[in-house]
Write an enzyme that holds these catalytic residues in place. Structure first.
Site, PDB file in Angstrom:
ATOM      1  N   CYS A 388      73.417 -67.286  95.031  1.00  0.00           N
ATOM      2  CA  CYS A 388      73.722 -66.286  95.123  1.00  0.00           C
ATOM      3  C   CYS A 388      74.055 -65.597  93.797  1.00  0.00           C
ATOM      4  O   CYS A 388      73.324 -66.238  92.679  1.00  0.00           O
ATOM      5  CB  CYS A 388      75.268 -67.107  95.786  1.00  0.00           C
ATOM      6  SG  CYS A 388      76.090 -67.788  94.687  1.00  0.00           S
ATOM      7  N   GLU A 389      75.261 -64.714  93.513  1.00  0.00           N
ATOM      8  CA  GLU A 389      75.146 -64.171  92.382  1.00  0.00           C
ATOM      9  C   GLU A 389      75.949 -65.111  91.243  1.00  0.00           C
ATOM     10  O   GLU A 389      74.701 -64.647  90.087  1.00  0.00           O
ATOM     11  CB  GLU A 389      76.368 -62.952  92.821  1.00  0.00           C
ATOM     12  CG  GLU A 389      76.822 -62.083  91.405  1.00  0.00           C
ATOM     13  CD  GLU A 389      75.747 -60.885  91.740  1.00  0.00           C
ATOM     14  OE1 GLU A 389      75.252 -61.347  90.863  1.00  0.00           O
ATOM     15  OE2 GLU A 389      75.408 -60.334  92.095  1.00  0.00           O
TER      16      GLU A 389
END
Length: 471
Positions: A388-389
């Site tokens: 994820c980010e």
């Protein structure tokens, strides 16, 4: 441009998020021991200044350098960050974000130049002396030139932020924050923009409203409640679980697909954010450190003494307004959607598909079973990475879900880990990521890795497809 903003925001977040625990530690010390804190203690309060002046910027500088060039880059980043710290009288978070990666880039370029040119047996001597000499030069540069310049920039940003607050314009930031979050710019907004401003305000006022603007779980909660009450199909069925994880777990990415299913719902989020920010402003609410993740528990933990009413009022107002404004849009949408197999989430996938470059659009698998973007090549699966980010939040949660499913299926010997999207391990056989990050993941993952885009982190059918590939 959206992809470049995500990449830049992810890099900024990558410098801050690994050190969030240190920020929270500093926040607890501040909330407890300042003269207006829970247990005022003049002796222990002496920790506050050195931590914000030295510890936190050095951690950021090290993390920024490490992102560029591993441990060697991290050491260079920390060394040069010391130059901007001493060269300024304000906390150098912005300076650390600038010089940390820059110093690592310099030493990386130097190493590339001298690679294979160092006589055998002199490698360690040359490596240490080159880093020391370059570090000395860059520290002097940071101390004499970069530090004062960054201090001026930071002071200007602080003045602008203060002017916005005094002009009562802070609520309008919701017009940028809420759409930005849905485009996976939430970490860039919170950690890259608001955190440095917030820390400076805490040093001066003991709290900051900027820590509340992006992390407020109220607007997202209101949207999910609207889907639970008025939604149909998978939207309604998945909303209760999403509410629990969003509000109590602090993983806001869970409500993004609900917005993508019905983009008009962004109006409800913006309205909730506007009203919540106005409430925070009226109550002079603020937190002592960034609450990460944005859970109600971390929001309350970072609330200073005497500030609970304002924080809770803002969260409650954001929830109610978001629910009321979103409900008509959810009802109108649900009147035409009554599919329990997940067609509504498939529509959200198609919407995300339109946001992607043509290269990605051509590879989307339009199937009711899967949201995957994968290669047709099969091979034994030894390592699965959920990216994820920032490598926290949704990826940590998804790893736990997938591990449980693998165990139930009797699949053993498979490593499942989480990672920031810009640091995906090259030995990953399968990469799972949010749909909005697929293009970046495909560029970073090994060519032979299969990359899957996931809409629903909890009950996505793509997990079953991934498990079927595991021996």
């Amino acid at each position: 441009m959206r992809e470049q903003l995500q990449k830049f925001g992810g890099f900024l977040a990558g410098m801050v998020i690994p050190n969030v625990a240190a920020f929270i530690c500093w926040g607890f010390i501040t909330a407890c021991f300042i003269p207006t804190g829970w247990i005022p203690n003049e002796k222990l309060a002496k920790l506050i200044g050195p931590m914000i002046q030295y510890l936190l910027p050095l951690l950021i500088g090290f993390s920024g350098g490490r992102l560029v060039y591993g441990i060697r880059g991290g050491v260079m980043g920390a060394m040069v960050t010391m130059g901007v710290i001493v060269g300024s009288e304000i906390p150098m978070f912005l300076g650390a974000m600038m010089v940390g990666p820059f110093a690592a880039w310099i030493i990386k370029k130097w190493d590339n130049i001298v690679e294979n040119k160092i006589p055998t047996g002199f490698e360690m001597l040359v490596n240490n002396f080159s880093a020391g000499i370059l570090g000395m030069i860059l520290i002097m540069l940071a101390y004499s030139i970069i530090g004062p310049i960054v201090a001026s920039i930071a002071t200007f940003l602080g003045v602008v932020a203060k002017a916005i607050a005094e002009a009562k314009l802070l609520p309008l930031l919701a017009l940028l924050i809420e759409p930005g979050k849905v485009l996976f710019l939430n970490n860039a907004i919170n950690h890259g923009v608001f955190s440095p401003i917030g820390v400076a305000e805490v040093r001066e006022f003991g709290k900051s409203i900027f820590f509340l603007l992006e992390t407020n779980p109220g607007p997202g909660l209101g949207l999910l409640l609207a889907y639970w009450v008025f939604g149909k199909g998978m939207g309604k069925q998945s909303a209760p679980g999403a509410i629990i994880i969003h509000f109590f777990g602090g993983i806001h990415e869970l409500y993004f697909p609900y917005v993508l299913m019905n983009p008009l719902c962004i109006i409800g989020l913006i309205a909730g954010g506007l009203c919540a920010n106005l409430t925070f402003l009226l109550f002079h609410a603020g937190l002592v450190a960034t609450p990460s993740p944005g859970s109600i528990f971390t929001e309350l933990a970072m609330t200073p003494k005497g500030g609970f009413l304002g924080v809770m009022a803002g969260i409650a107002v954001g929830t109610v307004v978001s629910f009321l404004v979103s409900s008509p849009f959810v009802r109108a949408y649900s009147a035409n959607v009554d599919d329990k197999s997940g067609e509504d989430f498939a529509k959200a996938q198609q919407l995300v598909k339109t946001l992607k470059p043509a290269k990605v659009q051509e590879q989307v698998i339009d199937s009711a079973k899967s949201e995957a973007l994968a290669t047709s090549e099969t091979r034994p699966v030894k390592k699965i990475v959920f990216a994820c980010e920032a490598g926290m939040g949704s990826s940590v949660m998804a790893v736990a879900v997938l591990k449980k499913k693998l165990a139930q299926a009797g699949k053993t010997g498979i490593e499942v880990v989480h990672s920031p999207v810009n640091q995906i391990p090259q030995d990953a056989d399968i990469v799972l990521t949010a749909m909005g990050l697929v293009e970046r993941a495909k560029k970073i993952a090994a060519p032979a890795a299969s990359v899957y885009g996931v809409q629903d982190f909890i009950n996505t059918p793509v997990y079953d497809e991934v498990i079927s590939q595991c021996e």
